[in-house]
Design a protein around this motif. Sequence first.
Motif, short mmCIF file in Angstrom:
data_model
loop_
_atom_site.label_atom_id
_atom_site.label_comp_id
_atom_site.label_asym_id
_atom_site.label_seq_id
_atom_site.Cartn_x
_atom_site.Cartn_y
_atom_site.Cartn_z
N GLY A 149 3.18 9.06 0.50
CA GLY A 149 2.14 8.89 1.51
C GLY A 149 1.73 10.19 2.20
N PRO A 150 2.68 10.88 2.84
CA PRO A 150 2.32 12.12 3.54
C PRO A 150 1.78 13.18 2.59
CG PRO A 150 4.57 11.43 4.10
CD PRO A 150 4.10 10.50 3.05
N GLU A 151 2.29 13.21 1.35
CA GLU A 151 1.85 14.21 0.36
C GLU A 151 0.40 13.99 -0.03
OE1 GLU A 151 3.64 16.74 -0.81
OE2 GLU A 151 5.47 16.19 0.27
N GLY A 158 5.24 2.19 7.98
CA GLY A 158 5.23 3.61 7.63
C GLY A 158 3.85 4.18 7.34
N VAL A 159 2.98 3.39 6.71
CA VAL A 159 1.64 3.90 6.34
C VAL A 159 0.76 4.08 7.59
CG1 VAL A 159 -0.36 3.51 4.81
CG2 VAL A 159 1.91 2.80 4.08
N SER A 160 1.20 3.52 8.71
CA SER A 160 0.42 3.71 9.95
C SER A 160 0.49 5.17 10.41
CB SER A 160 0.88 2.77 11.05
OG SER A 160 2.15 3.13 11.50
N ALA A 161 1.34 5.97 9.75
CA ALA A 161 1.34 7.42 10.06
C ALA A 161 0.13 8.10 9.41
CB ALA A 161 2.63 8.05 9.52
N ASN A 162 -0.57 7.38 8.55
CA ASN A 162 -1.70 7.99 7.82
C ASN A 162 -2.87 8.28 8.76
OD1 ASN A 162 -4.40 7.54 6.17
ND2 ASN A 162 -2.83 8.27 4.77
N VAL A 206 0.82 -1.21 0.00
CA VAL A 206 0.00 0.00 0.00
C VAL A 206 0.86 1.28 0.00
CG1 VAL A 206 -0.40 -0.05 2.52
CG2 VAL A 206 -2.02 1.14 1.02
N GLY A 207 1.99 1.26 0.70
CA GLY A 207 2.87 2.44 0.73
C GLY A 207 3.44 2.71 -0.67
N GLU A 208 3.76 1.61 -1.36
CA GLU A 208 4.29 1.71 -2.72
C GLU A 208 3.22 2.36 -3.62
OE1 GLU A 208 5.27 -2.26 -3.83
OE2 GLU A 208 6.01 -1.70 -5.81
N ALA A 209 1.95 1.95 -3.43
CA ALA A 209 0.86 2.52 -4.23
C ALA A 209 0.73 4.02 -3.93
CB ALA A 209 -0.44 1.79 -3.93
N PHE A 210 0.84 4.41 -2.66
CA PHE A 210 0.81 5.84 -2.32
C PHE A 210 1.94 6.57 -3.06
CE2 PHE A 210 -2.13 7.40 0.92
CZ PHE A 210 -2.70 6.23 1.44
N ASP A 211 3.13 5.96 -3.05
CA ASP A 211 4.29 6.61 -3.68
C ASP A 211 4.10 6.74 -5.19
OD1 ASP A 211 5.44 6.79 -1.17
OD2 ASP A 211 6.59 4.95 -1.38
O1 KG4 Z 1 7.97 1.45 7.11
P1 KG4 Z 1 8.53 2.48 6.21
O2 KG4 Z 1 9.17 3.70 6.82
O3 KG4 Z 1 9.60 1.86 5.24
C1 KG4 Z 1 9.43 0.59 4.74
O4 KG4 Z 1 9.77 -0.39 5.48
O5 KG4 Z 1 8.90 0.49 3.61
O6 KG4 Z 1 7.34 2.93 5.23
C2 KG4 Z 1 7.51 3.89 4.23
C3 KG4 Z 1 6.20 4.04 3.48
C4 KG4 Z 1 6.32 4.91 2.23
O7 KG4 Z 1 5.72 4.22 1.15
C5 KG4 Z 1 5.54 6.16 2.59
O8 KG4 Z 1 4.91 6.78 1.48
C6 KG4 Z 1 4.52 5.61 3.55
O9 KG4 Z 1 5.23 4.67 4.33
N1 KG4 Z 1 3.94 6.65 4.41
C7 KG4 Z 1 2.64 7.00 4.37
C8 KG4 Z 1 2.49 8.09 5.28
N2 KG4 Z 1 3.72 8.34 5.84
C9 KG4 Z 1 4.59 7.45 5.29
N3 KG4 Z 1 1.62 6.52 3.66
C10 KG4 Z 1 0.40 7.10 3.82
N4 KG4 Z 1 0.18 8.15 4.66
C11 KG4 Z 1 1.19 8.66 5.40
N5 KG4 Z 1 0.95 9.70 6.22
#
Ligand code: KG4
Length: 412
Positions: free
Chosen positions: A257-259, A346-350, A239-244
Amino acid sequence: MFCRQNHESRAVSENPPGCTKNLFVMKILAIETSCDETALAIIESEGVLPDLRFRIHADKVLSQIDIHKEYGGVFPMLAKREHARTLVPLLIQTLKDAGMHKKTSRHVVEHPLRPEFQVILEREPELFGQFLNELPSIDVPDIDAIAVTQGPGLEPALWVGINFAKALSLIWKKPIIPVNHMEGHFLAALLNTEDDVVKLAPIKFPALGLLVSGGHTELVLMNDWGKYELIGETKDDAVGEAFDKVARVLGLPYPGGPEISRLGETGTPGQYTLPRPMLHSGDYNFSFAGLKTAVLYLAKKLGALSATQKADIAREFEEACVEVLVKKTLRAIDQFGAKTVILGGGVSANKRLRNTLTEEIAKLHDVACFLPTHELATDNALMIGIAAQVNHQGDFIKLEDLKARGNWHLTS
Ligand code: KG4
Ligand code: ZN
């Protein structure tokens, strides 16, 4: 002094020398280099599960985001080079923060293990040079072991941390504990800080982890401390990759993600409709590649996107991701009788994911929900040190067995 840390308390007479009454103390240097953060931490644990307490002596994270931003994503070889360039200076800083940096009183001539270091660090000549310059001239710090992320992650990046750990293990004569990065993310949400002491929240099992990062999207059941069962994962993109990737389509910088989150806040819901992939698949797997492609087609169809259109797409994309993640988690809670839900990665910051999950779980009877702080949501070494101490059974890995495991599943 290092004491073996088993998950049951032992009688005083069984304690190895140096341990006081049923008190198991272990100090660890933790190393994390699985992706684009170089991170080191020194933590000390005390007690036995589930009453483990941690004292954080140092916790440093050096983000490479500014370097990768230019390229719109993480380049493994660039990540590797940066880890190699920054590990020694970051170690010195970490030791200083922990009050463990002391110049040695020994007269430093050529280190007798130089040939061994050269072999271990042969792929990282810059790291090798810095290592030889700095390490022989400082005292062995007061730690019991070194924890290092062995996987999953980008293999070239993982290898740098692993080789560094091996070289440190040799020069300091300290054993190594290999750590699964996802276990770190799993446990990060359980940390509570009170009066400078970090404690592990008491949880009821089974605990269900929704692990969402740049490389992973998984539902993992924890049946007891350290006992994991994978019940679902993404079949394609994380899912983080999809956000990116969607961020790139919308012309937003890395990490997306944050953007997307920020932009989505100003978007109007329901302006566009995107798919909810695998929502009704009947299992706990995910798929995000199609959702990303749907955004790409939508953007192509619309032509040059206005700021409002971008915000509306970001909003719908985020809602689609959150809906699938939360609904599948709720179904898994029901099927597996989970008493605890843990969000990690990382996406848990969402914000939307955090709020929706918390609100939905609040409606359930007797299910607790744990979210990591924003600092602990993204990659860090503190979670690696904690995972090492929670999961460590007293055995250490042989240096020759320590290898990067890019696809290491938490359950294997
Ligand atoms: O866990 P992490 O720091 O690194 C990995 O192990 O992959 O996760 C990074 C990912 C990135 O894809 C980034 O876009 C996503 O976490 N991320 C978010 C947010 N902050 C970071 N995705 C959605 N919403 C956010 N606020
Ligand atoms: Zn991560």
